[in-house]
Design a protein around this motif. Sequence first.
Motif, PDB file in Angstrom:
ATOM      1  N   LEU A  96     -34.875  24.130   8.988  1.00 19.07           N
ATOM      2  CA  LEU A  96     -35.467  23.053   8.189  1.00 19.07           C
ATOM      3  C   LEU A  96     -34.827  22.956   6.808  1.00 19.07           C
ATOM      4  CD1 LEU A  96     -39.209  23.423   9.201  1.00 19.07           C
ATOM      5  CD2 LEU A  96     -37.735  21.449   9.639  1.00 19.07           C
ATOM      6  N   LEU A  97     -34.549  24.101   6.181  1.00 15.59           N
ATOM      7  CA  LEU A  97     -33.891  24.066   4.867  1.00 15.59           C
ATOM      8  C   LEU A  97     -32.462  23.536   4.979  1.00 15.59           C
ATOM      9  CD1 LEU A  97     -35.106  27.326   3.112  1.00 15.59           C
ATOM     10  CD2 LEU A  97     -35.745  24.976   2.611  1.00 15.59           C
ATOM     11  N   ILE A  98     -31.746  23.939   6.025  1.00 15.21           N
ATOM     12  CA  ILE A  98     -30.378  23.443   6.212  1.00 15.21           C
ATOM     13  C   ILE A  98     -30.381  21.946   6.492  1.00 15.21           C
ATOM     14  CG2 ILE A  98     -28.386  23.525   7.766  1.00 15.21           C
ATOM     15  CD1 ILE A  98     -28.793  26.557   7.913  1.00 15.21           C
ATOM     16  N   SER A  99     -31.352  21.471   7.283  1.00 18.27           N
ATOM     17  CA  SER A  99     -31.417  20.025   7.536  1.00 18.27           C
ATOM     18  C   SER A  99     -31.730  19.267   6.252  1.00 18.27           C
ATOM     19  CB  SER A  99     -32.424  19.711   8.631  1.00 18.27           C
ATOM     20  OG  SER A  99     -33.723  20.089   8.244  1.00 18.27           O
ATOM     21  N   LEU A 104     -29.633  15.831   2.065  1.00 19.11           N
ATOM     22  CA  LEU A 104     -29.437  15.637   0.630  1.00 19.11           C
ATOM     23  C   LEU A 104     -27.969  15.389   0.303  1.00 19.11           C
ATOM     24  CD1 LEU A 104     -30.747  15.601  -2.172  1.00 19.11           C
ATOM     25  CD2 LEU A 104     -30.331  18.065  -2.297  1.00 19.11           C
ATOM     26  N   CYS A 105     -27.072  16.156   0.908  1.00 18.74           N
ATOM     27  CA  CYS A 105     -25.636  15.946   0.674  1.00 18.74           C
ATOM     28  C   CYS A 105     -25.201  14.562   1.152  1.00 18.74           C
ATOM     29  CB  CYS A 105     -24.814  17.021   1.372  1.00 18.74           C
ATOM     30  SG  CYS A 105     -24.860  18.610   0.559  1.00 18.74           S
ATOM     31  N   GLN A 106     -25.688  14.163   2.320  1.00 18.58           N
ATOM     32  CA  GLN A 106     -25.338  12.828   2.817  1.00 18.58           C
ATOM     33  C   GLN A 106     -25.893  11.737   1.906  1.00 18.58           C
ATOM     34  OE1 GLN A 106     -26.611  12.676   6.905  1.00 18.58           O
ATOM     35  NE2 GLN A 106     -24.769  13.714   7.628  1.00 18.58           N
ATOM     36  N   HIS A 107     -27.082  11.939   1.391  1.00 10.11           N
ATOM     37  CA  HIS A 107     -27.654  10.956   0.471  1.00 10.11           C
ATOM     38  C   HIS A 107     -26.850  10.880  -0.821  1.00 10.11           C
ATOM     39  CE1 HIS A 107     -30.633   8.546  -1.651  1.00 10.11           C
ATOM     40  NE2 HIS A 107     -30.536   9.418  -2.650  1.00 10.11           N
ATOM     41  N   PHE A 119     -36.480  14.265   2.198  1.00  9.78           N
ATOM     42  CA  PHE A 119     -37.435  15.310   1.842  1.00  9.78           C
ATOM     43  C   PHE A 119     -38.403  15.682   2.961  1.00  9.78           C
ATOM     44  CE2 PHE A 119     -35.934  14.393  -2.380  1.00  9.78           C
ATOM     45  CZ  PHE A 119     -35.971  15.639  -2.973  1.00  9.78           C
ATOM     46  N   ILE A 120     -38.355  15.027   4.108  1.00 14.11           N
ATOM     47  CA  ILE A 120     -39.254  15.367   5.216  1.00 14.11           C
ATOM     48  C   ILE A 120     -39.128  16.832   5.634  1.00 14.11           C
ATOM     49  CG2 ILE A 120     -39.696  14.949   7.680  1.00 14.11           C
ATOM     50  CD1 ILE A 120     -39.416  11.963   7.089  1.00 14.11           C
ATOM     51  N   PRO A 121     -37.909  17.381   5.868  1.00 17.89           N
ATOM     52  CA  PRO A 121     -37.830  18.811   6.236  1.00 17.89           C
ATOM     53  C   PRO A 121     -38.400  19.741   5.165  1.00 17.89           C
ATOM     54  CG  PRO A 121     -35.737  17.726   6.639  1.00 17.89           C
ATOM     55  CD  PRO A 121     -36.585  16.757   5.895  1.00 17.89           C
ATOM     56  N   LEU A 122     -38.225  19.391   3.899  1.00 24.97           N
ATOM     57  CA  LEU A 122     -38.762  20.225   2.828  1.00 24.97           C
ATOM     58  C   LEU A 122     -40.284  20.204   2.831  1.00 24.97           C
ATOM     59  CD1 LEU A 122     -37.797  22.034   0.532  1.00 24.97           C
ATOM     60  CD2 LEU A 122     -37.969  20.064  -0.977  1.00 24.97           C
ATOM     61  N   PHE A 123     -40.881  19.053   3.099  1.00 25.08           N
ATOM     62  CA  PHE A 123     -42.338  18.972   3.182  1.00 25.08           C
ATOM     63  C   PHE A 123     -42.867  19.790   4.362  1.00 25.08           C
ATOM     64  CE2 PHE A 123     -41.978  14.643   0.997  1.00 25.08           C
ATOM     65  CZ  PHE A 123     -42.133  15.218  -0.261  1.00 25.08           C
ATOM     66  N   ILE A 124     -42.126  19.802   5.460  1.00 27.80           N
ATOM     67  CA  ILE A 124     -42.529  20.622   6.615  1.00 27.80           C
ATOM     68  C   ILE A 124     -42.467  22.100   6.251  1.00 27.80           C
ATOM     69  CG2 ILE A 124     -41.915  21.275   8.978  1.00 27.80           C
ATOM     70  CD1 ILE A 124     -40.947  18.371   9.366  1.00 27.80           C
ATOM     71  N   VAL A 125     -41.413  22.508   5.536  1.00 33.62           N
ATOM     72  CA  VAL A 125     -41.293  23.903   5.094  1.00 33.62           C
ATOM     73  C   VAL A 125     -42.465  24.279   4.187  1.00 33.62           C
ATOM     74  CG1 VAL A 125     -39.951  25.437   3.585  1.00 33.62           C
ATOM     75  CG2 VAL A 125     -38.796  24.130   5.342  1.00 33.62           C
TER      76      VAL A 125
END
Length: 169
Positions: A96-99, A104-107, A119-125
């Motif tokens: 999840l952190l890597i995703s 973020l890099c693509q953005h 930020f969806i993966p970060l919210f899941i974490v």
Amino acid sequence: MLQVLSLKEIAEWLGISPFELSLQLLSLLITSVLIPMKLEHDVLINWWTVFAPIWVADGMWIYFRLIIYLRLHFHYTSRRHRGILKFIWIITFTVLLISFEILLCQHLEHSKYSLTTVFIPLFIVLGLLLIRSCLYPKLAGNHDSSAASRRANEHGTGTLGDRMSNIHL
């Protein structure tokens, strides 16, 4: 009275060793130095290179966890279940952190995704950490109701699990 968590308690809560936590903090420090340099155009690198220290730390984190999992699986047959659960937790957390980092890099490079999607993966974490923090006393096995444990909680010297199980809402 405000009680600060010790390094050992933070490492236990996150499910990582103090060395792995130090490795992650070092990679965050290096990345935090590279981000302003990139924004001020002091260095001509892309965002993927700026986040390279975090990628390296994440790869090492997975490698360390794989070694621990294999050691628990083959040498300590009574701890297989615990090793599998820790390995699944770390892999889920890291993926999840890597995703989040990839999005973020693509953005930042192309504005390909909205910030909501990034930020969806970060919210899941954060949700998983919240669940883990609520379950921590049960996971750590700190259900000692002895008088010594109660006295330690009253004076703030007990373990994190003791202090968390003593909270009354």
